[in-house]
Design an enzyme around this catalytic site. Sequence first.
Site, short mmCIF file in Angstrom:
data_model
loop_
_atom_site.label_atom_id
_atom_site.label_comp_id
_atom_site.label_asym_id
_atom_site.label_seq_id
_atom_site.Cartn_x
_atom_site.Cartn_y
_atom_site.Cartn_z
N SER A 259 0.80 -1.23 0.00
CA SER A 259 0.00 0.00 0.00
C SER A 259 0.83 1.28 0.00
O SER A 259 0.27 2.37 -0.04
CB SER A 259 -0.94 0.01 1.21
OG SER A 259 -0.21 0.02 2.41
N LYS B 52 -5.59 3.55 9.32
CA LYS B 52 -4.73 4.51 8.63
C LYS B 52 -5.25 5.94 8.80
O LYS B 52 -4.48 6.88 8.98
CB LYS B 52 -4.63 4.15 7.14
CG LYS B 52 -3.87 2.85 6.89
CD LYS B 52 -3.85 2.48 5.42
CE LYS B 52 -3.06 1.19 5.20
NZ LYS B 52 -3.02 0.79 3.78
#
Length: 808
Positions: A714, A757
């Site tokens: 990611s 996140k």
Amino acid sequence: MSKILTSYGELPENIYIIPMRGCPVFPGLFTTIEVSEPSDIKVVKNAEAGNGFGLLLLKDEDASSRALTADDFYSIGTFVRVKNRITTLYGTQSLYLETICRFRAVDMLCQGGVVSAKVEYIEEEKLSSLEEKALFGIMRKEIAMRPDASGLVNNIKFNAGSISNATRLADYLASTIVEKEKQQSFLEDLSAKSRMYRIIEVLKQDMDLQKMQHEIQVKISSKFDKRQREYFLREELKTVQDELRKLKRPDNIQELSLDDLEDLNDDVASTGDSYLDGLAARIKKCKLEPKIHAKVMEDFERMAGMESANPEYSILRTYLETVADLPWNKFSTEKYSIENARKILERDHYGIKDVKERILEFLAVRKLKGDTKGSIICLIGPPGTGKTSIGISIAKALNKKYYRFSVGGMRDEAEIKGHRRTYIGAMPGQIIKGLQVTGTKNPVFVIDEIDKMTASYQGDPASALLEVLDPEQNTSFRDHYMDLPFDVSNILFIVTANSADTIPRPLLDRMECIELNGYTSEEKLHIGKKYLVPKSREKHGLTAKDVHYPNSSLKKIAEEYAREAGVRNFEKAIDKINRKVAMEIVLNDLEAKSEEEKLKRPVEIDEAALIKYLGQPIFREDEIIRADKPGMAVGLAWTSMGGDVLAIEAQHIPGKGELKLTGHLGDVMKESANIAFSYIKSICEKYGIPLSWFEKNSIHLHVPEGATPKDGPSAGITMATAMFSLLTEKKIKRDLAMTGELSLLGKVMPIGGLKEKVLAAKRNKVKTIIIPKYNQRDLDKLDDNVKKGVTFLLASDMEEVISYAFKG
């Protein structure tokens, strides 16, 4: 040779000495000794002329291995004369001696192995005839009363009967019944009266010891006889019971009905032993299935026919008690009140609405089905987010007993399925233990740290859990120790983990996963105010009147001292403050001389107090990660500890278009960096960067905190953005972070862990986040308080990311 006139006649003033070892020789008796040393044999030959010689005991039996000195001898010895001498086949001299009297060595000379001494002879103490007669009679009586009829005692009695002098009798008894180590002290006791009293005391003590030994032997003998009788009676009873069972038992025991088995149990239980009868009654109350009952009773019969001293007896006893303790048919009454469950979850936990709703849905399904079998809940989330406490709340909501155990670091499958009874110290596994502790067949089991099990040569505990957690198999779970099928499908299993990645896939497929994400600063503020502060105050003996926490201080603790996904460090910080406040209060109350001098309460925990009690903040505003130079980008990562913010740094170095990577990157992250490098090279001319730049330059990509391992795809768009910023010498927008996987053709692929996140980004004061367009559905699921204050930009390809990240 000069002579000394004594009551024993004329005796030599200077005599030769033969060393004695072990124990001394007493005067007034005839005795036999054997000498082998040449110097001693020479002394014996000289003594035959009538002079005699002395016997002195050595202080150390091993002293003869070196040259002797006067210090090696005791000073009191016995003067003897040789009555007869025989030379043996081995060249030694066997001497028959007459012992005359005691002497004291005044001066000794040891030369060439021969020992001589100047001596003075010791006269015996005279007693009154009445006193001597009384003491003599007591000694004779004590000897005659000795119960031991062995040959040695009879010999002592016979010899003592031939002695008519009290002094000589005392010396004879000292040489025969007194311990060897104490005999020299009797020889050195020059008072005849004292020696007699001491001998009488030894005789009485010996008499008491003999009586006690005799009583012990009688008791042991009677116990042995009783055991023998008990053994024979048990064997007879066993034979009778076997015959009775043969009459009642059909050819196939498995065909017995439960009533027949209970009758058979009654026959076995009538053993006459209260413990066995009680154990049989407990087994009967379990109401086991016929096949299981038959197997258990076979073991019971074997134990009933054994001696209790038999090692297998204790093994069977422990096993049967475990069987009797298990809740074979005992259930606790469940409550399926959704409202009650909602109240308990709201009372015990703040936030996590989606988790609470999912648990309530789970309980509603169980209520409609009307049974407790079905799904297993797996709570996945960072440490300190309340996974274990949710399991406790579920148990409270259902009115069930609760048992928790951790499998973190477990390497032995026997911890789950027990040890076989062939091993010494064997015991059941955690599943059976939990059922024993809870005492019901349908408790709540919380299995912590299921993602941290490891396999070893002792087995794989994760594979052992497959049978336990599979609804199709756990109806007949078989523990190795029990070796009996037990239905564990009624147990509500709740497992916890920090990450699903390390849970074995077959095990994960059997569970229904519920994710618990980290908390925002606002959520931590409410949790601290509602739960942690009252709990910590009570824990440290404080009240609301002693210490006060303003909201601003709790938020500051969450942001500057405990910036984590969970609230564990947040709670530790509050505990630390309360400990220090408690100490201040105690010390101040001791030292204060008046009420005015006492510490002002409540203690206000303001910004200054935080620095006083916790020190300078761990996380400061200037430590927030920012991309303030060309070649830098801020990425978002997911870890088992929650979300994290990564700084990606790129720098050009002289080279030939190569990519150098540092920062302890994993294989997947290295691949993402190479994909980003290739993509940037493919589009550089479009943005005015000549390919010739790569002929003289290489790119070094680094992810700080190089000691921390990092992996995952990611960070692809973040790496590409950092390289683009380096090549164009442009900085990305302020307070911007991004996450997304990059394909080789520039597509932005979806990512996981969006909430963690986002929370990490908010902790880092990020205002704008670029996420993949494919994650729109995950964004819609986030609570408003999580999305509050953050602008989300959705990108489907890398060029969109570039347009969002750079001005113009």
